[in-house]
Motif scaffolding. Sequence first.
Motif, PDB file in Angstrom:
ATOM      1  N   VAL A   6       0.849  -1.189   0.000  1.00 38.49           N
ATOM      2  CA  VAL A   6       0.000   0.000   0.000  1.00 38.49           C
ATOM      3  C   VAL A   6       0.886   1.241   0.000  1.00 38.49           C
ATOM      4  O   VAL A   6       0.642   2.183  -0.752  1.00 38.49           O
ATOM      5  CB  VAL A   6      -0.961   0.011   1.211  1.00 38.49           C
ATOM      6  CG1 VAL A   6      -1.778   1.287   1.226  1.00 38.49           C
ATOM      7  CG2 VAL A   6      -1.855  -1.199   1.197  1.00 38.49           C
ATOM      8  N   ASP A   7       1.915   1.235   0.836  1.00 36.02           N
ATOM      9  CA  ASP A   7       2.854   2.366   0.860  1.00 36.02           C
ATOM     10  C   ASP A   7       3.486   2.557  -0.516  1.00 36.02           C
ATOM     11  O   ASP A   7       3.629   3.682  -0.988  1.00 36.02           O
ATOM     12  CB  ASP A   7       3.943   2.147   1.914  1.00 36.02           C
ATOM     13  CG  ASP A   7       3.441   2.324   3.341  1.00 36.02           C
ATOM     14  OD1 ASP A   7       2.374   2.942   3.540  1.00 36.02           O
ATOM     15  OD2 ASP A   7       4.129   1.836   4.258  1.00 36.02           O
ATOM     16  N   ASP A   8       3.877   1.464  -1.148  1.00 32.65           N
ATOM     17  CA  ASP A   8       4.469   1.545  -2.491  1.00 32.65           C
ATOM     18  C   ASP A   8       3.485   2.153  -3.488  1.00 32.65           C
ATOM     19  O   ASP A   8       3.853   3.012  -4.290  1.00 32.65           O
ATOM     20  CB  ASP A   8       4.900   0.156  -2.983  1.00 32.65           C
ATOM     21  CG  ASP A   8       6.115  -0.378  -2.237  1.00 32.65           C
ATOM     22  OD1 ASP A   8       6.794   0.405  -1.536  1.00 32.65           O
ATOM     23  OD2 ASP A   8       6.372  -1.591  -2.350  1.00 32.65           O
ATOM     24  N   ALA A   9       2.242   1.712  -3.435  1.00 35.76           N
ATOM     25  CA  ALA A   9       1.222   2.233  -4.344  1.00 35.76           C
ATOM     26  C   ALA A   9       0.987   3.722  -4.095  1.00 35.76           C
ATOM     27  O   ALA A   9       0.840   4.507  -5.048  1.00 35.76           O
ATOM     28  CB  ALA A   9      -0.083   1.457  -4.192  1.00 35.76           C
ATOM     29  N   MET A  10       0.973   4.122  -2.833  1.00 37.55           N
ATOM     30  CA  MET A  10       0.764   5.527  -2.495  1.00 37.55           C
ATOM     31  C   MET A  10       1.950   6.385  -2.952  1.00 37.55           C
ATOM     32  O   MET A  10       1.751   7.502  -3.438  1.00 37.55           O
ATOM     33  CB  MET A  10       0.519   5.675  -0.993  1.00 37.55           C
ATOM     34  CG  MET A  10      -0.825   5.099  -0.574  1.00 37.55           C
ATOM     35  SD  MET A  10      -1.070   4.958   1.211  1.00 37.55           S
ATOM     36  CE  MET A  10      -0.995   6.648   1.728  1.00 37.55           C
ATOM     37  N   ASN A  11       3.149   5.865  -2.813  1.00 39.81           N
ATOM     38  CA  ASN A  11       4.323   6.586  -3.299  1.00 39.81           C
ATOM     39  C   ASN A  11       4.284   6.718  -4.815  1.00 39.81           C
ATOM     40  O   ASN A  11       4.520   7.797  -5.362  1.00 39.81           O
ATOM     41  CB  ASN A  11       5.617   5.882  -2.859  1.00 39.81           C
ATOM     42  CG  ASN A  11       5.958   6.178  -1.420  1.00 39.81           C
ATOM     43  OD1 ASN A  11       5.830   7.304  -0.960  1.00 39.81           O
ATOM     44  ND2 ASN A  11       6.396   5.166  -0.700  1.00 39.81           N
ATOM     45  N   LYS A  12       3.969   5.628  -5.494  1.00 36.52           N
ATOM     46  CA  LYS A  12       3.916   5.612  -6.960  1.00 36.52           C
ATOM     47  C   LYS A  12       2.842   6.576  -7.473  1.00 36.52           C
ATOM     48  O   LYS A  12       3.031   7.251  -8.475  1.00 36.52           O
ATOM     49  CB  LYS A  12       3.650   4.193  -7.452  1.00 36.52           C
ATOM     50  CG  LYS A  12       3.677   4.049  -8.946  1.00 36.52           C
ATOM     51  CD  LYS A  12       3.455   2.608  -9.360  1.00 36.52           C
ATOM     52  CE  LYS A  12       3.368   2.487 -10.868  1.00 36.52           C
ATOM     53  NZ  LYS A  12       2.962   1.156 -11.294  1.00 36.52           N
ATOM     54  N   MET A  53     -12.753   7.421  -1.242  1.00 43.61           N
ATOM     55  CA  MET A  53     -12.254   6.939  -2.530  1.00 43.61           C
ATOM     56  C   MET A  53     -12.772   7.846  -3.656  1.00 43.61           C
ATOM     57  O   MET A  53     -12.017   8.224  -4.555  1.00 43.61           O
ATOM     58  CB  MET A  53     -12.686   5.491  -2.767  1.00 43.61           C
ATOM     59  CG  MET A  53     -11.928   4.479  -1.936  1.00 43.61           C
ATOM     60  SD  MET A  53     -12.480   2.775  -2.215  1.00 43.61           S
ATOM     61  CE  MET A  53     -11.997   2.520  -3.933  1.00 43.61           C
ATOM     62  N   ASP A  54     -14.032   8.207  -3.596  1.00 39.30           N
ATOM     63  CA  ASP A  54     -14.622   9.085  -4.595  1.00 39.30           C
ATOM     64  C   ASP A  54     -13.941  10.455  -4.570  1.00 39.30           C
ATOM     65  O   ASP A  54     -13.657  11.041  -5.616  1.00 39.30           O
ATOM     66  CB  ASP A  54     -16.126   9.216  -4.342  1.00 39.30           C
ATOM     67  CG  ASP A  54     -16.833   9.982  -5.437  1.00 39.30           C
ATOM     68  OD1 ASP A  54     -16.744   9.573  -6.612  1.00 39.30           O
ATOM     69  OD2 ASP A  54     -17.483  11.003  -5.117  1.00 39.30           O
ATOM     70  N   ALA A  85      -5.357   1.935   0.534  1.00 38.80           N
ATOM     71  CA  ALA A  85      -4.736   3.166   1.017  1.00 38.80           C
ATOM     72  C   ALA A  85      -5.689   3.945   1.926  1.00 38.80           C
ATOM     73  O   ALA A  85      -5.303   4.399   3.005  1.00 38.80           O
ATOM     74  CB  ALA A  85      -4.308   4.034  -0.168  1.00 38.80           C
ATOM     75  N   VAL A  86      -6.937   4.090   1.498  1.00 40.59           N
ATOM     76  CA  VAL A  86      -7.923   4.813   2.312  1.00 40.59           C
ATOM     77  C   VAL A  86      -8.130   4.089   3.647  1.00 40.59           C
ATOM     78  O   VAL A  86      -8.167   4.724   4.707  1.00 40.59           O
ATOM     79  CB  VAL A  86      -9.254   4.988   1.546  1.00 40.59           C
ATOM     80  CG1 VAL A  86     -10.357   5.483   2.474  1.00 40.59           C
ATOM     81  CG2 VAL A  86      -9.067   5.929   0.378  1.00 40.59           C
TER      82      VAL A  86
END
Length: 96
Positions: free
Chosen positions: A16-22, A57-58, A89-90
């Motif tokens: 999740v951290d990786d996705a948020m950074n990306k 999310m929206d 992430a949320v």
Amino acid sequence: VVALALAPVAASAAPVDDAMNKAGCMACHTKDKKLVGPSFKEIAAKYKGQDVVAKLMDKVRKGGSGVYGPVPMAPNPPDKINDADLKAAVELILKS
């Protein structure tokens, strides 16, 4: 023993951290202090006890401004962060 008990949580948060950074989330947000946007702790405190995953999310998808000040948050389409990563992430932010 405590470290071992926390290891699965840390391991599950890493993607999740990786996705948020990306996706660029960390360019404007931090876990515990205001940067350009509110901290994750501030977001979690505002929505504590509420069922707001879909709403947030929206909000991330559409972007917006005015809730935490005048600086707008840009929209974040699915090609920037997919639905599964956004939901994770949320949920992680709300647990901050």
